[in-house]
Design an enzyme around this catalytic site. Structure first.
Site, PDB file in Angstrom:
ATOM      1  CG  HIS A   1      -2.551  -1.166   1.442  1.00 59.61           C
ATOM      2  ND1 HIS A   1      -2.736  -1.551   2.468  1.00 59.61           N
ATOM      3  CD2 HIS A   1      -2.436  -1.988   0.287  1.00 59.61           C
ATOM      4  CE1 HIS A   1      -3.591  -1.655   1.519  1.00 59.61           C
ATOM      5  NE2 HIS A   1      -3.272  -2.738   0.945  1.00 59.61           N
TER       6      HIS A   1
ATOM      7  CD  GLU B   1      -1.305   3.981   3.803  1.00 51.57           C
ATOM      8  OE1 GLU B   1      -2.189   4.396   4.437  1.00 51.57           O
ATOM      9  OE2 GLU B   1      -0.771   3.100   3.061  1.00 51.57           O
TER      10      GLU B   1
ATOM     11  CB  CYS C   1      -5.611  -0.544   6.129  1.00 58.30           C
ATOM     12  SG  CYS C   1      -3.902  -1.700   5.782  1.00 58.30           S
TER      13      CYS C   1
ATOM     14  CB  CYS D   1      -0.970   0.764   6.392  1.00 57.60           C
ATOM     15  SG  CYS D   1      -0.431   0.044   4.747  1.00 57.60           S
TER      16      CYS D   1
ATOM     17  CB  ALA E   1     -16.337   9.037 -29.876  1.00 61.63           C
TER      18      ALA E   1
END
Length: 168
Positions: A53, A55, A77, A86, A156
């Site tokens: 992650h 961190e 987390c 983390c 488009a």
């Protein structure tokens, strides 16, 4: 740290998080900046699923994260998934302050990462550039809060709303 410096470093973390937007899913595209005395010492963003992650990437890029501040676009987390928590990695690295843009609405986290950091005596500030982080993480946040994703459709079309000629 001044409010202006906190905002500038959080903006840098948000910009970093944008680099992960196409491969981080289903994880959020988070950015993290580590700073000490106003100077960036490490930075990172979420890697593909099962990898580090933001961190952890920032901690790996820093020579020494002790006595630093972590600027994270989403609450770190606090649970074991494909990778370790983390919040615990920040604690073990000796980070003394964590600035979080927004709290993670994921039920597995939802304030627990912030609580873990504070329980270890780390100063935590929440809400710096929250609006920008909300925009950047809109798809993930929508899925966590409402249970379904957000889709961006690019088409488009001609001025009359057609997507092709009458003859195909």
């Amino acid at each position: 740290m001044s409010e202006a410096a906190d905002r500038a470093l959080m903006q840098r973390a948000i910009d970093l998080g944008r680099q992960a937007r196409f491969w981080a899913a289903p994880n959020p595209a988070v950015g993290c900046v580590l700073a000490r005395d106003g100077e960036v010492i490490g930075s990172g963003y979420t890697q593909p699923v099962g990898q580090a992650h933001a961190e952890v990437m920032a901690l790996q890029s820093a020579v020494n994260a002790q006595q630093s501040t972590a600027y994270v676009t989403l609450e770190p987390c606090s649970h074991q998934g494909h990778t370790g928590p983390c919040a615990q990695a920040l604690i073990e690295a000796g980070v003394t302050r964590v600035v979080v843009a927004i709290e993670d609405p994921n039920p597995s986290v939802s304030g627990q990462g912030i609580a873990l950091l504070r329980a270890e005596g780390i100063a935590v500030e929440v809400g710096v550039l929250a609006d920008q982080a909300e925009q950047h993480l809109a798809g993930f946040l929508h899925r966590m809060r409402r249970g379904w994703g957000q889709v961006t459709l690019k088409v488009a079309a001609s001025l009359d709303g057609r997507v092709g000629h009458g003859n195909g």
